[in-house]
Every structure is written in structure tokens, then in C-alpha cells.
Design a protein around this motif. Structure first.
Motif, PDB file in Angstrom:
ATOM      1  N   MET A 159       0.821  -1.206   0.000  1.00 24.38           N
ATOM      2  CA  MET A 159       0.000   0.000   0.000  1.00 24.38           C
ATOM      3  C   MET A 159       0.856   1.258   0.000  1.00 24.38           C
ATOM      4  O   MET A 159       0.584   2.213  -0.737  1.00 24.38           O
ATOM      5  CB  MET A 159      -0.926  -0.009   1.211  1.00 24.38           C
ATOM      6  CG  MET A 159      -1.734   1.261   1.384  1.00 24.38           C
ATOM      7  SD  MET A 159      -2.759   1.201   2.877  1.00 24.38           S
ATOM      8  CE  MET A 159      -3.419   2.860   2.886  1.00 24.38           C
ATOM      9  N   MET A 175      -3.654   0.476  -6.593  1.00 23.36           N
ATOM     10  CA  MET A 175      -4.011   0.636  -5.183  1.00 23.36           C
ATOM     11  C   MET A 175      -5.360  -0.017  -4.878  1.00 23.36           C
ATOM     12  O   MET A 175      -5.566  -0.563  -3.788  1.00 23.36           O
ATOM     13  CB  MET A 175      -4.029   2.124  -4.814  1.00 23.36           C
ATOM     14  CG  MET A 175      -2.667   2.783  -4.911  1.00 23.36           C
ATOM     15  SD  MET A 175      -2.709   4.575  -4.666  1.00 23.36           S
ATOM     16  CE  MET A 175      -2.752   4.675  -2.881  1.00 23.36           C
ATOM     17  N   ASP A 198      -4.642  -3.626  -4.440  1.00 23.94           N
ATOM     18  CA  ASP A 198      -4.062  -3.874  -3.121  1.00 23.94           C
ATOM     19  C   ASP A 198      -5.146  -3.914  -2.048  1.00 23.94           C
ATOM     20  O   ASP A 198      -5.148  -4.800  -1.176  1.00 23.94           O
ATOM     21  CB  ASP A 198      -3.043  -2.782  -2.806  1.00 23.94           C
ATOM     22  CG  ASP A 198      -2.560  -2.847  -1.357  1.00 23.94           C
ATOM     23  OD1 ASP A 198      -1.845  -3.808  -1.005  1.00 23.94           O
ATOM     24  OD2 ASP A 198      -2.932  -1.946  -0.582  1.00 23.94           O
ATOM     25  N   ARG A 199      -6.087  -2.968  -2.077  1.00 23.05           N
ATOM     26  CA  ARG A 199      -7.158  -2.952  -1.073  1.00 23.05           C
ATOM     27  C   ARG A 199      -8.080  -4.174  -1.231  1.00 23.05           C
ATOM     28  O   ARG A 199      -8.551  -4.735  -0.232  1.00 23.05           O
ATOM     29  CB  ARG A 199      -7.985  -1.664  -1.208  1.00 23.05           C
ATOM     30  CG  ARG A 199      -7.266  -0.387  -0.811  1.00 23.05           C
ATOM     31  CD  ARG A 199      -6.845  -0.396   0.656  1.00 23.05           C
ATOM     32  NE  ARG A 199      -5.557  -1.081   0.851  1.00 23.05           N
ATOM     33  CZ  ARG A 199      -5.176  -1.637   1.981  1.00 23.05           C
ATOM     34  NH1 ARG A 199      -5.973  -1.621   3.035  1.00 23.05           N
ATOM     35  NH2 ARG A 199      -4.003  -2.239   2.085  1.00 23.05           N
ATOM     36  N   CYS A 241     -10.112   2.141   3.350  1.00 23.92           N
ATOM     37  CA  CYS A 241     -10.298   2.474   1.936  1.00 23.92           C
ATOM     38  C   CYS A 241     -10.744   3.924   1.729  1.00 23.92           C
ATOM     39  O   CYS A 241     -10.809   4.386   0.586  1.00 23.92           O
ATOM     40  CB  CYS A 241     -11.346   1.555   1.319  1.00 23.92           C
ATOM     41  SG  CYS A 241     -10.963  -0.184   1.447  1.00 23.92           S
ATOM     42  N   HIS A 246      -8.269   6.281  -0.070  1.00 22.80           N
ATOM     43  CA  HIS A 246      -8.122   5.915  -1.485  1.00 22.80           C
ATOM     44  C   HIS A 246      -9.317   6.396  -2.306  1.00 22.80           C
ATOM     45  O   HIS A 246      -9.154   6.944  -3.407  1.00 22.80           O
ATOM     46  CB  HIS A 246      -7.969   4.398  -1.603  1.00 22.80           C
ATOM     47  CG  HIS A 246      -7.675   3.935  -2.999  1.00 22.80           C
ATOM     48  ND1 HIS A 246      -8.270   2.824  -3.553  1.00 22.80           N
ATOM     49  CD2 HIS A 246      -6.882   4.440  -3.963  1.00 22.80           C
ATOM     50  CE1 HIS A 246      -7.841   2.671  -4.789  1.00 22.80           C
ATOM     51  NE2 HIS A 246      -6.990   3.633  -5.064  1.00 22.80           N
TER      52      HIS A 246
END
Length: 361
Positions: free
Chosen positions: A108, A167, A170-171, A290, A293
Motif C-alpha cells: 500500500m 491501489m 491492493d485494497r 479504503c 483511497h
């Protein structure tokens, strides 16, 4: 008739001729430029408009800044400079914290560092030249430098879009497959994803750059913008630019839209996983990871989409509004991203608080 009065009469005649051709001219630029320089430029523009002079690569372009707001350039430079300063300090702070804090050495935060570098390139590629126009009236930019600036701008916009998609991946893995996160997103995989995102941005913008180098610019070399934006440069070419226009739409829909769809699908899966958690506290805590993001995504895609639609369909919108929006979508995300991640990411926020308290003791 004296030489000075003769030259003045020639300038007035050329200015009236230029006005009747339907082209735009910056009156302040003409008035503040020495007489000998004005005559040369006006003559070249007049010849260009009548198509008596054709040149493939002009030696320089002239950036007018924000047409119609020339008197306010110095005042406009204040918020621009403030946004750039915050962007530079904030993104370098993110890079420094991630580098010095071993607990942040994970996928992250590696993607966050890539985002910080991309933001620094985007803001630095336009603002120094913009401020030189606002403060010192340094309007000229070399032809190759202009196209290089145009290439880096659009390349790193695509790169930033790809980083947001990475990203989101990744989450998704961290929330939906937490036990496999460390095995799926190893450091080598993160490096490969980062390299692929950069190569995609560089390769997909390259055709537009090569086409722009081949166009004949036989109308004028005045760019009605603060930087070499692709659509602004394209309007100066006297060749058929439909190919690059269609290619630009292809890049928008087949790259940016693919990234947006991928992000949307990832977050649909994330929401399903979040709402399946047993307690409200667990759902809030998981979704909170999250939040930063999602905010960064919105602050990037919404101004970018608004700027594109404004250029394509906002024909009745004033020119200075076009230019201001074109600057905002390149300056706002680099300024806001480090603030968003610094405030909403607990590990970065705790590290910042520790640094401030440590310095105070």
C-alpha cells in the motif's frame, strides 16, 4: 514622416488586419513588447494566416497564460504557488515517512510513494513555466520543450490513473483475501506492477507525441494556455488532426475507463466483504482503510473528466475558464493527495504526530 511614426502606423495596420482575420491576439502582449520585436512577430503571424509561410517545426511557441485575465496574472499566481508549495512539501513528507519507517514498507505504501512521485512530476512539469509567464512575462517556449512538456503531462496522467487501479487491487486483496495478501503482492510483484503502469503510460501517449512532431504548424505559434496542453497545440496545426483526435478518445475510453471500471469492480467486491463482517465496528474499521483511497480517486477523476468534457463540448464557455480548469486538474490532486493520506491513514498520521512531538522535546 518619421521612422518611428511609420513603424507605429505599420503596427496599427497589422493589428487591424489581424483582428479582421478572426484570429485571437493578446493586446497586452503587443503593447508591452518592444517595437522591433512586435513588428517581426506580427509580420510572421500575418504571413502564417495567409498561408504564405509553411513550417513543420516552429522554433518556439508563445504561451499567453490565461487570455483575458492578463491583468490578474500576479494575483492568480498566489494560489497557484501555494498549491504547488503544499504539493511539494506534502509529497516529499510522504516519501520521507515511508522511507524511514520500517512498518510502512508494504504494498500500500509503495504504491503511495509511486503516487507521490507522479504528483511531483505532474505539478513540476507545468507550474515553474506558468509562474515565469505570470511574474516575468517569459512567454516563449522552445518547440521541442513544448512537445516534451505535453508528452510528460499526458503520460503521467495515465500513470496516475494506473496507480489508482493498482491501489484498488491492493485494497481488494487485503480485505477480500487477507491471508494471501503477503504472498500475492510480494515486493517483486509490486515492482512489476509499477513498471507496467509506467510503461503503459509512456507507450500509449507516444503516438500522439510523434504525430504532433510531424504536423505542419502554418497558422500561428501562439498557444492560448499556460502550458502545452495537447488539444491547445492540436488547434495550431494546419494538417488533418482527426487521427490524433480519435486516438485521444481511444486513450480516454480504453485506458481511463478500463481503470475506472476495474476500480469500481474492486470496490463492489470490497463492499460485499465489508458488509459481511459481523459487527458494525469491524465494518467501519475495515472500510476506513479504503476511505483515503476513495477520496483521492474522486479528486483525480472528477476534475480530469470535467476538464476533458469542457474542452470537447464547452464551446460557449469562456477561454480563461478552459485554461483555469486545465490547470486545476493538474494542481489539485498533487496538493490534496498527501493531505488526504496524511489525515486518514493512521500509520502516517501517527508517524507525523511522533515527529512533531519528538522535535518539540
Amino acid at each position: 514622416m518619421s521612422l518611428h511614426s511609420g513603424i507605429s502606423t505599420m503596427i496599427i495596420t497589422l493589428e487591424h488586419t489581424w483582428a479582421h482575420t478572426g484570429s485571437l491576439v493578446n493586446v497586452r502582449y503587443v503593447q508591452e513588447t518592444p517595437v522591433c520585436f512586435r513588428v517581426g512577430h506580427l509580420l510572421s503571424y500575418s504571413m502564417s494566416d495567409s498561408n504564405t509561410t509553411h513550417f513543420t517545426n516552429p522554433s518556439t511557441f508563445i504561451l499567453l497564460g490565461i487570455p483575458g485575465l492578463e491583468a490578474a496574472h500576479v494575483w492568480i499566481s498566489i494560489p497557484f504557488c501555494a498549491m504547488y508549495t503544499i504539493a511539494v512539501l506534502g509529497n516529499f513528507t510522504i516519501l520521507s515517512i515511508v522511507k524511514t519507517e520500517p512498518s510502512l514498507h508494504g504494498p500500500m505504501y509503495y504504491f503511495l510513494c509511486m503516487l507521490a512521485v507522479t504528483d511531483l512530476v505532474l505539478s513540476t512539469s507545468i507550474l515553474p513555466k506558468t509562474l515565469s509567464i505570470f511574474w516575468f512575462n517569459f512567454s516563449e517556449i522552445d518547440f521541442s520543450a513544448c512537445l516534451t512538456q505535453m508528452y510528460f503531462l499526458h503520460c503521467f496522467v495515465v500513470v496516475e490513473s494506473g496507480i489508482f487501479a493498482a491501489m484498488a487491487l491492493d485494497r481488494y486483496v487485503a480485505i477480500c483475501h487477507p491471508l494471501r495478501h503477503s504472498t500475492i503482492l510480494r515486493n517483486s510483484m509490486v515492482a512489476k506492477i509499477g513498471l507496467a503502469v509506467v510503461l503503459r503510460g509512456g507507450m500509449i501517449i507516444l503516438p500522439s507525441f510523434l504525430l504532433a512532431r510531424q504536423w505542419p504548424y502554418c497558422r500561428t505559434n501562439i498557444i492560448l494556455h499556460t502550458h502545452c496542453e495537447h488539444l491547445a497545440v492540436m488547434k495550431l496545426a494546419c494538417a488533418d488532426t482527426r487521427v490524433t483526435s480519435y486516438y485521444g478518445l481511444f486513450v480516454l475510453f480504453c485506458v481511463t475507463c478500463v481503470d475506472v471500471i476495474f476500480i469500481a469492480v474492486s470496490y463492489v467486491q470490497i463492499l460485499k466483504a465489508v458488509f459481511s463482517l459481523p459487527t458494525k465496528d469491524a465494518r467501519l474499521k475495515t472500510f476506513g482503510t479504503c476511505g483515503s483511497h476513495l477520496c483521492a480517486i474522486l479528486f483525480f477523476y472528477i476534475p480530469c473528466l470535467f476538464s476533458f468534457l469542457n474542452y470537447r463540448f464547452g464551446h460557449n464557455v469562456s477561454l480563461h475558464f478552459h485554461v483555469l480548469i486545465g490547470n486545476m486538474y493538474l494542481l489539485l490532486p498533487p496538493m490534496l493527495n498527501p493531505i488526504i493520506y496524511g489525515v486518514r491513514t493512521k500509520q502516517i498520521r501517527d508517524r507525523l504526530l511522533w515527529l512533531f512531538t519528538h522535535k518539540g522535546t
